[in-house]
Scaffold this active site. Structure first.
Site, short mmCIF file in Angstrom:
data_model
loop_
_atom_site.label_atom_id
_atom_site.label_comp_id
_atom_site.label_asym_id
_atom_site.label_seq_id
_atom_site.Cartn_x
_atom_site.Cartn_y
_atom_site.Cartn_z
N ASN A 41 0.85 -1.21 0.00
CA ASN A 41 0.00 0.00 0.00
C ASN A 41 0.88 1.26 0.00
OD1 ASN A 41 -0.06 -1.79 2.25
ND2 ASN A 41 -2.21 -1.33 2.62
N CYS A 42 1.99 1.16 0.75
CA CYS A 42 2.85 2.34 0.91
C CYS A 42 3.46 2.78 -0.42
CB CYS A 42 3.96 2.05 1.91
SG CYS A 42 3.35 1.24 3.40
N THR A 272 -7.62 -10.59 21.91
CA THR A 272 -8.80 -9.75 22.12
C THR A 272 -9.49 -10.17 23.41
OG1 THR A 272 -10.31 -11.25 20.99
CG2 THR A 272 -9.12 -9.65 19.60
P1 FAD Z 1 -4.20 -3.67 5.63
O1 FAD Z 1 -2.84 -3.65 5.07
O2 FAD Z 1 -5.15 -2.56 5.28
O3 FAD Z 1 -4.87 -5.05 5.22
C1 FAD Z 1 -6.17 -5.38 5.58
C2 FAD Z 1 -6.73 -6.33 4.54
O4 FAD Z 1 -7.85 -6.96 5.09
C3 FAD Z 1 -7.20 -5.62 3.28
O5 FAD Z 1 -6.55 -6.14 2.15
C4 FAD Z 1 -8.70 -5.90 3.23
O6 FAD Z 1 -9.17 -6.14 1.93
C5 FAD Z 1 -8.81 -7.16 4.07
N1 FAD Z 1 -10.10 -7.32 4.70
C6 FAD Z 1 -10.79 -6.41 5.42
N2 FAD Z 1 -11.94 -6.92 5.87
C7 FAD Z 1 -12.01 -8.20 5.41
C8 FAD Z 1 -12.95 -9.23 5.54
N3 FAD Z 1 -14.06 -9.06 6.23
N4 FAD Z 1 -12.70 -10.40 4.93
C9 FAD Z 1 -11.56 -10.60 4.23
N5 FAD Z 1 -10.63 -9.65 4.08
C10 FAD Z 1 -10.85 -8.46 4.66
N6 FAD Z 1 2.50 2.90 6.65
C11 FAD Z 1 3.78 3.16 6.94
O7 FAD Z 1 4.26 2.76 8.00
N7 FAD Z 1 4.57 3.86 6.06
C12 FAD Z 1 4.10 4.31 4.87
O8 FAD Z 1 4.84 4.92 4.09
C13 FAD Z 1 2.74 4.08 4.56
N8 FAD Z 1 2.22 4.52 3.40
C14 FAD Z 1 0.91 4.24 3.10
C15 FAD Z 1 0.39 4.70 1.91
C16 FAD Z 1 -0.92 4.44 1.57
C17 FAD Z 1 -1.46 4.97 0.28
C18 FAD Z 1 -1.72 3.66 2.45
C19 FAD Z 1 -3.15 3.35 2.10
C20 FAD Z 1 -1.23 3.20 3.65
C21 FAD Z 1 0.10 3.49 3.99
N9 FAD Z 1 0.65 3.06 5.20
C22 FAD Z 1 1.95 3.33 5.50
C23 FAD Z 1 -0.17 2.34 6.20
C24 FAD Z 1 0.06 0.84 6.11
O9 FAD Z 1 -0.12 0.43 4.80
C25 FAD Z 1 -0.91 0.15 7.06
O10 FAD Z 1 -0.65 0.59 8.36
C26 FAD Z 1 -0.77 -1.36 7.02
O11 FAD Z 1 -0.98 -1.85 5.75
C27 FAD Z 1 -1.77 -1.99 7.99
O12 FAD Z 1 -1.77 -3.38 7.84
P2 FAD Z 1 -3.05 -4.21 8.23
O13 FAD Z 1 -2.73 -5.65 7.98
O14 FAD Z 1 -3.55 -3.82 9.54
O15 FAD Z 1 -4.18 -3.72 7.21
#
Ligand code: FAD
Length: 542
Positions: A41-42, A272
């Site tokens: 995503n980043c 949780t």
């Molecule tokens: P995510 O990476 O958002 O993954 C969650 C996934 O769960 C998604 O793919 C979604 O489709 C899936 N999902 C949700 N609900 C369901 C469901 N009910 N069933 C099945 N699948 C589901 N962070 C940094 O530290 N540095 C950066 O430079 C940075 N740049 C970024 C740039 C952008 C444009 C974005 C959007 C984010 C950025 N981030 C950055 C933030 C970082 O990407 C997130 O903090 C990180 O990806 C979080 O990881 P996560 O696994 O919690 O969630």
């Protein structure tokens, strides 16, 4: 053991891979609603700006790799609709064929991330109004540019908004950044964030502060973002970058404990309120380092670490999550702004007493070509010098120093430890007195009573204001009411200064002011150095 993981990006994919490394026999199923797992995503803003040229480069791990190397059952386009924690089952919708089915689990990890906030204003659903969370969103923005968009209004000046601003400029768009509050980059304090404003405007970005978007309308083929003062911003596309909110729907409906900020509450093992369900990443609430203040801090590094910790605990290892420091950095048009730990804003809001200093050292030895100045704000406890936070704005070398401060905070170090830090030095990399040492010296001098300081945002009105810069520097701007004695003439001209009044002394960056304050103190004057000098005076008034 049957482990189900919901969400296949940062937290979910990390948890899945770690789980397999710990257990060959368990059954591991990863459900991802989208078409991809483990994408960067980043990196998306940089693909839009064509810094990253091939979209495939954003796909860090393929489902095939997780299947073959890690024997993980990856199910794409598979949305988990609900969790029954009593029956220990989930309901899954397979969007590829429309079917729905139930899957049972022994342990469940939720890593559903956070969704972009869409402002509840008229017009936020209009075609041409985008958010950026996943590759589909990225493609929509990219396609709009390919189809001829020439301008963009970005609502929100946080790090995603600013990265988008730079990358859209690279695609030759006219870019407006609309910010509801009086600064960009909310994790930083205002005077630090303000240091990047000029670079943005010099690079053609139009900035609007204190301008919460009121509504969006479409006039002919153009989108119009209406601002409170009647100003309209017209653009071919609007991108909402106003923050994210935990994607908590299934957790909430399952009856898991959710905090005030809408994030799942977890313990230090990422467990949780249900003993068999763990949550990691942007969807869960964390505690800050330092001070353990509950917070939601959506960043990639915490999500990855937490995924690993959840898997550890499920497979019998006692790993604990220490908390989140919010260490982050943004780079735009060659300038970087970085932060770690707590800001002055957060400390003030939580009634935590602190002291702060500003220094402006070079990234490497001044005599070596290309030295660039950075501004460091260091925040620490007055009573024992424990470091609470650091912010840096500059060009080269910001990333290295913020990471040193980050480790110092995690280790519970004090400003006195920074004086003693031994950091890599050769002329092209640093200085024998590294910026980190300089921040440590300045803060330690203050705590030891070698110098007194006052801050640019509250210079005492009845002090005698002494400017110790050269006449040439003074001509370019000074604090109103100043009296100028260049530092090198100070010893000879002490007679010009009052003994019955406190003297507030300043220079350009703070160092000559400190030297002057030592001369004055040893000559019986009551004085204080204005921290950060004239440079911070200007930053506070931007
Ligand atoms: P995510 O990476 O958002 O993954 C969650 C996934 O769960 C998604 O793919 C979604 O489709 C899936 N999902 C949700 N609900 C369901 C469901 N009910 N069933 C099945 N699948 C589901 N962070 C940094 O530290 N540095 C950066 O430079 C940075 N740049 C970024 C740039 C952008 C444009 C974005 C959007 C984010 C950025 N981030 C950055 C933030 C970082 O990407 C997130 O903090 C990180 O990806 C979080 O990881 P996560 O696994 O919690 O969630």
């Amino acid at each position: 053991m049957k482990l189900l993981i919901i969400g296949g990006v940062a937290g979910g994919a990390s948890a899945a891979a770690r789980a397999r490394r710990l257990s060959e026999e368990s059954e591991i199923i990863l459900f991802e609603r989208g078409k991809n797992i483990s994408f960067a995503n980043c990196g998306m803003p940089y693909y839009i700006g064509r810094e990253i040229k091939e979209e495939e480069k954003l796909l860090i791990t393929s489902p095939e790799l997780l299947r073959t190397r890690f024997k993980i059952d990856v199910r794409l386009q598979s949305e988990v609709l609900s969790v029954d924690k009593k029956a220990k089952t989930i309901v899954v919708k397979n969007w590829a064929d429309g079917s729905e089915y139930i899957e049972s689990y022994d342990k469940l990890i939720i890593s559903t991330g956070a969704a972009p906030i869409v402002l509840p204003i008229e017009g936020s659903g209009l075609p041409g109004v985008f958010t950026l969370r996943n590759l589909d969103d990225m493609t929509k923005i990219d396609t709009a540019i390919d189809l001829g968009a020439k301008s963009a209004a970005i609502i929100g000046g946080g790090y995603i908004g600013l990265e988008m601003a730079e990358n859209l400029r690279k695609r030759q768009l006219d870019v407006h950044v609309i910010e509801a509050i009086d600064q960009l980059m909310p994790p930083l304090d205002k005077e630090m964030a303000s240091m990047i404003n000029e670079t943005l405007t010099e690079n053609g970005i139009k900035l609007y502060f204190n301008s919460p978007a009121q509504k969006i309308t479409k006039q002919n083929s153009v989108l119009v973002v209406h601002l409170p003062d009647g100003k309209d911003v017209c653009a071919d596309m609007v991108i909402m970058c106003v923050g994210v909110k935990p994607d908590n729907k299934i957790a909430k409906e399952a009856g898991l404990n959710i905090g005030d900020r809408g994030a799942i509450i977890v313990d230090e093992h990422m467990k949780t309120s249900d003993a068999d369900i763990y949550a990691v990443g942007d969807v869960c609430e964390v505690k800050t380092i330092p001070l353990s203040i509950p917070a939601v801090i959506p960043l990639a590094s915490p999500a990855n670490r937490q995924g690993r910790i959840a898997a550890d605990n499920i497979f019998g290892k006692n790993s604990t999550y220490r908390g989140t420091q919010g260490t982050s950095i943004v780079g735009v048009f060659g300038i970087s702004a970085a932060v770690t730990g707590l800001s002055e804003k957060v400390l003030t809001k939580n009634n935590v007493p602190f002291e702060k200093i500003y220094v402006h050292p070079n990234n490497h030895a001044g005599y070596y070509p290309g030295a660039q100045m950075m501004t460091i704000k260091l925040i620490f406890r007055k009573d024992n010098g424990e470091i609470l936070g650091a912010q840096i704005v500059g060009q080269s070398g910001v990333d290295k120093r913020i990471d040193v401060f980050s480790m110092a905070i995690q280790a519970g170090m004090t400003v006195f430890d920074l004086e003693e830090s031994e950091l890599a030095y050769a002329p092209q990399f640093g200085s024998a007195k590294d910026p980190v040492n300089m921040a440590g010296f300045t803060a330690s001098n203050l705590l030891r009573g070698d110098t007194a300081i006052c801050h640019n945002n509250r210079i005492p009105q009845d002090d005698f204001l002494l400017d110790v810069r050269t006449e040439k520097e003074v001509q370019k701007g000074a604090i109103p009411g100043y009296y100028n004695i260049p530092i090198d003439e100070l010893r000879e001209r002490l007679g010009e200064l009052p003994k019955n009044k406190k003297i507030a002394v300043y220079c350009q960056a703070g160092l000559r002011g400190y030297i002057a304050s030592r001369i004055l103190k040893q000559n019986g004057f009551d004085c204080e150095n204005i921290s950060g000098g004239y440079k911070m005076y200007k930053a506070f008034r931007k």
